[in-house]
Enzyme design. Sequence first.
Site, PDB file in Angstrom:
ATOM      1  N   LYS A  41       0.845  -1.197   0.000  1.00  0.00           N
ATOM      2  CA  LYS A  41       0.000   0.000   0.000  1.00  0.00           C
ATOM      3  C   LYS A  41       0.876   1.241   0.000  1.00  0.00           C
ATOM      4  O   LYS A  41       1.728   1.409   0.871  1.00  0.00           O
ATOM      5  CB  LYS A  41      -0.907  -0.017   1.252  1.00  0.00           C
ATOM      6  N   ASP A  88      -3.005  10.032   3.812  1.00  0.00           N
ATOM      7  CA  ASP A  88      -4.389   9.582   3.951  1.00  0.00           C
ATOM      8  C   ASP A  88      -5.180  10.548   4.811  1.00  0.00           C
ATOM      9  O   ASP A  88      -5.113  10.505   6.038  1.00  0.00           O
ATOM     10  CB  ASP A  88      -4.411   8.165   4.557  1.00  0.00           C
ATOM     11  N   LYS A 120     -10.884  12.224   8.033  1.00  0.00           N
ATOM     12  CA  LYS A 120     -10.426  11.830   9.363  1.00  0.00           C
ATOM     13  C   LYS A 120     -10.464  13.032  10.294  1.00  0.00           C
ATOM     14  O   LYS A 120     -10.356  14.180   9.842  1.00  0.00           O
ATOM     15  CB  LYS A 120      -8.962  11.353   9.283  1.00  0.00           C
ATOM     16  N   ASP A 150     -12.456   6.444   3.472  1.00  0.00           N
ATOM     17  CA  ASP A 150     -11.260   6.254   4.307  1.00  0.00           C
ATOM     18  C   ASP A 150     -10.796   4.787   4.302  1.00  0.00           C
ATOM     19  O   ASP A 150      -9.695   4.495   4.754  1.00  0.00           O
ATOM     20  CB  ASP A 150     -11.559   6.720   5.733  1.00  0.00           C
ATOM     21  N   GLU A 159      -9.564   3.274   1.925  1.00  0.00           N
ATOM     22  CA  GLU A 159      -9.009   3.440   0.575  1.00  0.00           C
ATOM     23  C   GLU A 159      -7.899   2.453   0.260  1.00  0.00           C
ATOM     24  O   GLU A 159      -7.669   2.134  -0.903  1.00  0.00           O
ATOM     25  CB  GLU A 159      -8.495   4.885   0.409  1.00  0.00           C
ATOM     26  N   ARG A 189      -7.578  -0.757   0.757  1.00  0.00           N
ATOM     27  CA  ARG A 189      -8.056  -1.988   0.109  1.00  0.00           C
ATOM     28  C   ARG A 189      -8.446  -1.734  -1.349  1.00  0.00           C
ATOM     29  O   ARG A 189      -8.381  -2.629  -2.176  1.00  0.00           O
ATOM     30  CB  ARG A 189      -9.209  -2.595   0.923  1.00  0.00           C
TER      31      ARG A 189
HETATM   32  N1  BES Z   1      -4.485   4.225   6.883  1.00  0.00           N
HETATM   33  C1  BES Z   1      -5.613   3.882   7.649  1.00  0.00           C
HETATM   34  C2  BES Z   1      -5.320   2.849   8.733  1.00  0.00           C
HETATM   35  C3  BES Z   1      -4.468   3.340   9.864  1.00  0.00           C
HETATM   36  C4  BES Z   1      -5.048   3.895  10.975  1.00  0.00           C
HETATM   37  C5  BES Z   1      -3.098   3.184   9.825  1.00  0.00           C
HETATM   38  C6  BES Z   1      -4.260   4.338  12.012  1.00  0.00           C
HETATM   39  C7  BES Z   1      -2.309   3.611  10.869  1.00  0.00           C
HETATM   40  C8  BES Z   1      -2.898   4.192  11.965  1.00  0.00           C
HETATM   41  C9  BES Z   1      -6.697   3.287   6.751  1.00  0.00           C
HETATM   42  O1  BES Z   1      -6.735   3.782   5.456  1.00  0.00           O
HETATM   43  C10 BES Z   1      -8.010   3.619   7.363  1.00  0.00           C
HETATM   44  O2  BES Z   1      -8.335   4.765   7.418  1.00  0.00           O
HETATM   45  N2  BES Z   1      -8.747   2.599   7.799  1.00  0.00           N
HETATM   46  C11 BES Z   1     -10.013   2.782   8.386  1.00  0.00           C
HETATM   47  C12 BES Z   1     -10.948   1.760   7.808  1.00  0.00           C
HETATM   48  C13 BES Z   1     -12.381   1.969   8.197  1.00  0.00           C
HETATM   49  C14 BES Z   1     -12.932   3.222   7.521  1.00  0.00           C
HETATM   50  C15 BES Z   1     -13.167   0.749   7.808  1.00  0.00           C
HETATM   51  C16 BES Z   1      -9.890   2.593   9.889  1.00  0.00           C
HETATM   52  O3  BES Z   1      -9.162   1.717  10.315  1.00  0.00           O
HETATM   53  O4  BES Z   1     -10.486   3.379  10.620  1.00  0.00           O
HETATM   54 ZN    ZN Z   2      -4.953   4.504   4.705  1.00  0.00          ZN
HETATM   55 MN    MN Z   3      -7.913   5.538   5.291  1.00  0.00          MN
END
Ligand code: BES
Ligand code: ZN
Ligand code: MN
EC number: 3.4.11.1
Length: 491
Positions: free
Chosen positions: A256, A261, A268, A338, A340, A342
């Site tokens: 990835k 992000d 976020k 968010d 994204e 995947r």
């Molecule tokens: N990049 C984030 C995951 C992340 C969160 C990495 C904190 C490092 C620290 C990912 O893209 C994300 O935002 N995931 C969401 C998914 C949800 C919307 C299903 C998450 O984990 O909140």
């Molecule tokens: Zn992310």
């Molecule tokens: Mn994200």
Amino acid sequence: MAVLPHFIDVLPSHGRLAQIEFAIDVPEDAARIIPVSSGEGLELPVSQLTKEGLLEALEALGAKGSAGEVTKVVVDGTLFIAVGLGDNDGSHSTDTAVRRAMGAAARALKGTERAVVSADFGVRPVVEGLLLGGYAYDGLKKNEEKDESSLITVVGKEDNHAEFDAAVSICHAVTLARDLVNTPSNLLYPSNYAELARTVGEASGLTVEVLDEKELEAKGFGGITAVGQGSENPPRLVHLTWAPESATTSVALVGKGITFDTGGISLKPASGMEQMVMDMGGSAAVLAATCAAAALNIPVRIDAWMAMAENMPSGSAQRPGDVITHYGGITSEVINTDAEGRLVLADAIARASEDNPDYLIETSTLTGAQMVALGKRTFGVMGSDELRDTIAETARELDEPGWAMPMLEEHDEEIKSAVADIKNTNADRFGGMEFAATYLAKFVGEGIQWAHIDVASPAWNTGGAHGYTPSRATGVPVRTIVDTLTQLAEN
Ligand code: BES
Ligand code: ZN
Ligand code: MN
């Protein structure tokens, strides 16, 4: 064997690293690093580097040999840096204790020009502990200390030399991943990240191909295109190939590469968002591991894919409710922009599967749920039973802890969408890390053994340095991938 360099000149920013060399003879005027343990009392190793009176001098200073302890003392005009291994209660291996102790030693070297250590304590753990533990990222500070890094000599027998070179290559690979992950997103975005991967990859002996936003759209990479469309910095897909003639096994690596992000339209919260500079850690690990595989001449064919995009909210950004078509044709309803990672990974996994590799290993900073499930240092591994378990065990041996996690049956239902083949989040968010794995699994070609490594938290240390892990980027899971490749080559 070529030693992978620290690619300082091509990186937008980089951390500080000690210099290291191998020698047969003990250099004079070098501080001597000695691991000590706490058994019945303080215990010194049998080594040509110790001196009479050292044990008494250390005892007089109250040294116990406990893990993380550093004691400096001068005996007969020689500076000794004694580092504690602890009492080896069996909770981790000797190599792990040595790596961590050497990490503490490396941080205690500040201001020491020359140091020496013996290869007898284990070439790889000594080199990894010292180089990885001594790394520190000062970013773009104007008064950054320049060229004050110590020169460390590892003394051993000529037989140790190849192992020394291999360990240095692995450390420089980890350092490459750390430097990239530490670099702020205004200095590292898909187009220059892709060019940097090309430069570093070619210098390491890889073949490199970069797909730009037009080619991505034309070829049907709907996930990468959708995530990237909200940004002024267009997306990229980088394909690196290491194809040694001796290879009989093929492995695809997928990472990835979200250079920042924000969450997109599903924005976020502001607090902590700056940490999302690390959201390209999976792709950096994949690049670094492939360069290391070339330097180590690992006899497997590797096709590595770095899926790069910047996830921004804007008038051109994708919306919740959009339906996108991934590479290969599977359609997906975007519930949350968010989620994204995947979306870009699905395209890359589908494309990697087209070449029908024996194994596919994907890694990403994918879910906050990873840290809820496994904490800050242990990554989750999901996928085919055997490969998943191999990776988790390899990881623990290397002190890059990983744990096997299940794929959940209920997610097979929850992933269904009313308007597309699948949707990108599950309504109640339970098992968020595992749901993401179920999403990715839809894109893995039949018969390919695969694994998904979620390093959301282990890739980025929000606390202070510990062992040989610095603050910020850790370089996890580079060492695990490299060792897994070595094992797959032996199969
Ligand atoms: N990049 C984030 C995951 C992340 C969160 C990495 C904190 C490092 C620290 C990912 O893209 C994300 O935002 N995931 C969401 C998914 C949800 C919307 C299903 C998450 O984990 O909140
Ligand atoms: Zn992310
Ligand atoms: Mn994200």
